[in-house]
Every structure is written in C-alpha cells, then in structure tokens.
Design an enzyme around this catalytic site. Structure first.
Site, PDB file in Angstrom:
ATOM      1  N   GLY A  60       0.837  -1.198   0.000  1.00 29.19           N
ATOM      2  CA  GLY A  60       0.000   0.000   0.000  1.00 29.19           C
ATOM      3  C   GLY A  60       0.868   1.242   0.000  1.00 29.19           C
ATOM      4  O   GLY A  60       2.001   1.220   0.500  1.00 29.19           O
ATOM      5  N   GLN A  65       2.675  10.264   1.228  1.00 33.22           N
ATOM      6  CA  GLN A  65       4.022   9.694   1.378  1.00 33.22           C
ATOM      7  C   GLN A  65       4.950  10.169   0.250  1.00 33.22           C
ATOM      8  O   GLN A  65       6.177  10.010   0.350  1.00 33.22           O
ATOM      9  CB  GLN A  65       3.967   8.163   1.389  1.00 33.22           C
ATOM     10  CG  GLN A  65       3.249   7.588   2.613  1.00 33.22           C
ATOM     11  CD  GLN A  65       3.225   6.094   2.615  1.00 33.22           C
ATOM     12  OE1 GLN A  65       2.345   5.465   2.048  1.00 33.22           O
ATOM     13  NE2 GLN A  65       4.214   5.473   3.235  1.00 33.22           N
ATOM     14  N   CYS A 114       5.979   0.387   7.443  1.00 28.77           N
ATOM     15  CA  CYS A 114       5.549   1.534   6.640  1.00 28.77           C
ATOM     16  C   CYS A 114       6.756   2.047   5.849  1.00 28.77           C
ATOM     17  O   CYS A 114       7.866   2.143   6.393  1.00 28.77           O
ATOM     18  CB  CYS A 114       5.024   2.635   7.555  1.00 28.77           C
ATOM     19  SG  CYS A 114       4.496   4.129   6.664  1.00 28.77           S
ATOM     20  N   LEU A 115       6.540   2.343   4.588  1.00 26.45           N
ATOM     21  CA  LEU A 115       7.647   2.786   3.731  1.00 26.45           C
ATOM     22  C   LEU A 115       8.202   4.138   4.185  1.00 26.45           C
ATOM     23  O   LEU A 115       9.314   4.505   3.810  1.00 26.45           O
ATOM     24  CB  LEU A 115       7.179   2.851   2.274  1.00 26.45           C
ATOM     25  CG  LEU A 115       6.765   1.499   1.666  1.00 26.45           C
ATOM     26  CD1 LEU A 115       6.121   1.696   0.299  1.00 26.45           C
ATOM     27  CD2 LEU A 115       7.945   0.543   1.581  1.00 26.45           C
ATOM     28  N   HIS A 157      -4.578   1.264   7.022  1.00 20.77           N
ATOM     29  CA  HIS A 157      -3.242   1.858   7.199  1.00 20.77           C
ATOM     30  C   HIS A 157      -3.049   3.015   6.210  1.00 20.77           C
ATOM     31  O   HIS A 157      -2.558   4.090   6.577  1.00 20.77           O
ATOM     32  CB  HIS A 157      -2.165   0.776   6.974  1.00 20.77           C
ATOM     33  CG  HIS A 157      -0.752   1.270   7.004  1.00 20.77           C
ATOM     34  ND1 HIS A 157       0.157   0.879   7.953  1.00 20.77           N
ATOM     35  CD2 HIS A 157      -0.078   2.129   6.187  1.00 20.77           C
ATOM     36  CE1 HIS A 157       1.334   1.476   7.731  1.00 20.77           C
ATOM     37  NE2 HIS A 157       1.209   2.235   6.661  1.00 20.77           N
ATOM     38  N   GLU A 158      -3.488   2.794   4.959  1.00 18.64           N
ATOM     39  CA  GLU A 158      -3.277   3.835   3.939  1.00 18.64           C
ATOM     40  C   GLU A 158      -4.224   5.014   4.127  1.00 18.64           C
ATOM     41  O   GLU A 158      -3.812   6.168   3.958  1.00 18.64           O
ATOM     42  CB  GLU A 158      -3.422   3.241   2.530  1.00 18.64           C
ATOM     43  CG  GLU A 158      -2.448   2.094   2.205  1.00 18.64           C
ATOM     44  CD  GLU A 158      -0.995   2.384   2.572  1.00 18.64           C
ATOM     45  OE1 GLU A 158      -0.282   1.435   2.939  1.00 18.64           O
ATOM     46  OE2 GLU A 158      -0.566   3.557   2.545  1.00 18.64           O
ATOM     47  N   HIS A 161      -2.952   7.457   6.569  1.00 15.41           N
ATOM     48  CA  HIS A 161      -1.968   8.416   6.037  1.00 15.41           C
ATOM     49  C   HIS A 161      -2.660   9.677   5.518  1.00 15.41           C
ATOM     50  O   HIS A 161      -2.096  10.769   5.575  1.00 15.41           O
ATOM     51  CB  HIS A 161      -1.137   7.799   4.897  1.00 15.41           C
ATOM     52  CG  HIS A 161       0.033   6.961   5.356  1.00 15.41           C
ATOM     53  ND1 HIS A 161       1.021   7.422   6.183  1.00 15.41           N
ATOM     54  CD2 HIS A 161       0.352   5.670   5.066  1.00 15.41           C
ATOM     55  CE1 HIS A 161       1.912   6.462   6.400  1.00 15.41           C
ATOM     56  NE2 HIS A 161       1.534   5.379   5.738  1.00 15.41           N
TER      57      HIS A 161
HETATM   58  C1  LIG Z   1       7.195  -4.799  11.853  1.00 10.89           C
HETATM   59  N1  LIG Z   1       6.810  -6.033  11.217  1.00 10.89           N
HETATM   60  C2  LIG Z   1       6.558  -6.051   9.906  1.00 10.89           C
HETATM   61  O1  LIG Z   1       6.557  -5.069   9.198  1.00 10.89           O
HETATM   62  C3  LIG Z   1       6.200  -7.355   9.343  1.00 10.89           C
HETATM   63  C4  LIG Z   1       7.070  -8.438   9.494  1.00 10.89           C
HETATM   64  C5  LIG Z   1       6.715  -9.678   8.941  1.00 10.89           C
HETATM   65  C6  LIG Z   1       5.508  -9.844   8.265  1.00 10.89           C
HETATM   66  C7  LIG Z   1       4.619  -8.772   8.137  1.00 10.89           C
HETATM   67  C8  LIG Z   1       3.288  -9.007   7.450  1.00 10.89           C
HETATM   68  C9  LIG Z   1       4.961  -7.520   8.677  1.00 10.89           C
HETATM   69  N2  LIG Z   1       4.136  -6.418   8.538  1.00 10.89           N
HETATM   70  C10 LIG Z   1       3.902  -5.836   7.315  1.00 10.89           C
HETATM   71  N3  LIG Z   1       4.429  -6.428   6.213  1.00 10.89           N
HETATM   72  C11 LIG Z   1       4.110  -5.846   5.029  1.00 10.89           C
HETATM   73  N4  LIG Z   1       4.602  -6.425   3.885  1.00 10.89           N
HETATM   74  C12 LIG Z   1       5.213  -7.709   3.936  1.00 10.89           C
HETATM   75  C13 LIG Z   1       6.262  -7.866   2.878  1.00 10.89           C
HETATM   76  N5  LIG Z   1       5.698  -7.514   1.566  1.00 10.89           N
HETATM   77  C14 LIG Z   1       6.508  -7.882   0.455  1.00 10.89           C
HETATM   78  C15 LIG Z   1       7.904  -7.739   0.508  1.00 10.89           C
HETATM   79  C16 LIG Z   1       8.667  -8.103  -0.589  1.00 10.89           C
HETATM   80  C17 LIG Z   1       8.070  -8.612  -1.750  1.00 10.89           C
HETATM   81  C18 LIG Z   1       6.688  -8.765  -1.814  1.00 10.89           C
HETATM   82  C19 LIG Z   1       5.909  -8.389  -0.709  1.00 10.89           C
HETATM   83 CL1  LIG Z   1       4.207  -8.589  -0.790  1.00 10.89          CL
HETATM   84  C20 LIG Z   1       5.156  -6.179   1.496  1.00 10.89           C
HETATM   85  C21 LIG Z   1       4.132  -5.954   2.584  1.00 10.89           C
HETATM   86  N6  LIG Z   1       3.348  -4.739   4.909  1.00 10.89           N
HETATM   87  C22 LIG Z   1       2.866  -4.218   6.058  1.00 10.89           C
HETATM   88  N7  LIG Z   1       2.052  -3.161   5.951  1.00 10.89           N
HETATM   89  C23 LIG Z   1       1.264  -2.659   7.097  1.00 10.89           C
HETATM   90  S1  LIG Z   1      -0.292  -2.215   6.367  1.00 10.89           S
HETATM   91  C24 LIG Z   1       0.532  -1.602   4.906  1.00 10.89           C
HETATM   92  C25 LIG Z   1       1.611  -2.664   4.654  1.00 10.89           C
HETATM   93  C26 LIG Z   1       2.765  -2.116   3.832  1.00 10.89           C
HETATM   94  O2  LIG Z   1       2.722  -2.144   2.618  1.00 10.89           O
HETATM   95  N8  LIG Z   1       3.826  -1.644   4.513  1.00 10.89           N
HETATM   96  C27 LIG Z   1       4.935  -1.144   3.779  1.00 10.89           C
HETATM   97  N9  LIG Z   1       3.126  -4.728   7.279  1.00 10.89           N
HETATM   98 NI    NI Z   2       2.541   3.550   5.714  1.00  9.80          NI
END
Ligand SMILES: CNC(=O)c1cccc(C)c1Nc1nc(N2CCN(c3ccccc3Cl)CC2)nc(N2CSC[C@H]2C(=O)NC)n1
Ligand code: NI
Length: 187
Positions: A60, A65, A114-115, A157-158, A161
């Site tokens: 997301g 952002q 979060c990015l 989450h988005e 933001h």
């Molecule tokens: C602190 N622990 C953690 O972060 C955490 C730790 C473990 C697991 C999870 C599940 C966690 N949590 C979390 N993991 C994600 N990703 C897992 C990896 N993935 C991804 C990465 C690479 C290729 C393809 C893909 Cl698919 C991308 C998405 N995304 C979000 N969020 C929160 S809601 C918005 C969303 C978001 O896009 N964030 C940038 N949380």
């Molecule tokens: Ni975020």
C-alpha cells in the site's frame, strides 16, 4: 517512475497533515499519479526490480508519502494462491471513505511496517477486521467494497496516512504486545 527517493520519511510535516479531497472525475495528472503508485508497488514486490531499484516491499502507498497532500491511495495485494497469479486486491482509490466497520478487531501478528518509517516499531496495531469503503475510481465512478482481514488492515493503514495518522499511533505504549480478548491475529 517512483523510487524510495520520492517517499518522505517520518518527521516530514506532510505525513501529519490532513490531505485534501481531489476533484472527481480525477484529473489526468491524478490518474497518472495513481498509475505510478500502483507500478511502484508492483516493482517493490518484484525481486529483480526491487533489488535493481533498491525498493522496500509494500502493498500500500498513500499520496502524502510522496509529499502530495491529496486523498489518493494505491493498494496492490498479491494473491496468496500461486495458481491465481492476478492480485487479490489492486486498485487506486480517490477520496476513499470508511462507511462502516466491524466491532470485531484484527491485527497483523508480525506488527506493521511503513515505507515512511525506517525502523522496526514492535507492537500490535489493532484495527477493524472488516470495513466497507466507498471511493471513486480513475473514471470517476463511485465504488463501494467490503474488505476483511489483510486487505482491510492495509486499506485502513493507507487511509490513516490521508488523516496524518501513523501506524504506531495505535500501538499501546504501556504494553505494545498486549492484546485484548477477541482480537483476531492475522498471520
Ligand atoms: C514490523 N513487522 C513487519 O513489518 C512485518 C514483518 C513480517 C511480516 C509482516 C506481514 C509484517 N508487517 C507488514 N508487512 C508488510 N509487507 C510484507 C512484505 N511484503 C513484500 C515484501 C517483498 C516482496 C513482496 C511483498 Cl508482498 C510487502 C508488505 N506490509 C505491512 N504493511 C502494514 S499495512 C501496509 C503494509 C505495507 O505495505 N507496509 C509497507 N506490514
Ligand atoms: Ni505507511
């Protein structure tokens, strides 16, 4: 093309602003922005592209952002079923609005990332398990969808933001890993 250089990080004031609604139907500029946001998410999930472009994986992204204080979000959640290659949820939402949500709450078992946050912030982010969202699509059509579990968490989450809210604002400071009874843990 959007890269990590375009993503502002915590501390930048825009992340704490309430973003402005966009005119409907979305302008050509806002449609193009949405397409670039989706492409960023796809690139971030592609091992080769992510390595080449030094992208962090995300499902997301919200316009603030990118230091663009507009109510636009993009979500691209890959399907967990490898047989079905198409994404589980892939859309750009203009002026999204949560119309209603379940009493049932949920959180990601691993916490949220979060990015715009270059650090691990441990703790459960408790959100509604199911939501009904209305938004306008790139053609200006009003959509209303029901989301649950991971998709619902990502969209909440988005949308946060767009209101200047960061995921860690929801974490229980006293005990980040405290979980009320009945909260669904999504692994
Ligand atoms: C602190 N622990 C953690 O972060 C955490 C730790 C473990 C697991 C999870 C599940 C966690 N949590 C979390 N993991 C994600 N990703 C897992 C990896 N993935 C991804 C990465 C690479 C290729 C393809 C893909 Cl698919 C991308 C998405 N995304 C979000 N969020 C929160 S809601 C918005 C969303 C978001 O896009 N964030 C940038 N949380
Ligand atoms: Ni975020």
């Amino acid at each position: 093309m959007i890269t990590m250089d375009d993503i502002i990080r915590e501390g930048h004031p825009t992340l704490r602003e309430v973003a402005q609604e966009v005119p409907i139907p979305p302008s050509a500029e806002d449609v193009k922005l949405g397409e670039e946001m989706i492409q960023f998410l796809k690139n971030s999930q592609d091992p080769e592209k992510a390595e080449e472009l030094h992208l962090r994986g995300g499902v997301g992204l919200a316009a603030p952002q990118l230091d663009i204080s507009k109510r636009i979000i993009a979500v691209h959640v890959p399907s967990i079923d490898p047989e079905k290659p198409e994404a589980e949820l892939s859309t750009v939402m203009y002026n999204p609005k949560i119309l209603s949500h379940s009493v049932q709450q949920a959180c990601l078992g691993e916490g949220e990332g979060c990015l715009s946050v270059d650090r691990e912030v441990p703790g459960y982010v408790v959100r509604a398990a199911r939501i009904t969202v209305s938004y306008f699509d790139k053609d200006g059509n009003k959509q209303k969808i029901r989301l649950k579990n991971y998709d619902a968490i990502v969209v909440q989450h988005e949308i946060d933001h767009l209101n200047g809210v960061m995921f860690y604002d929801h974490i229980n400071e006293q005990n980040p890993l405290h979980l009320e009874d009945g909260v669904l843990v999504i692994e």
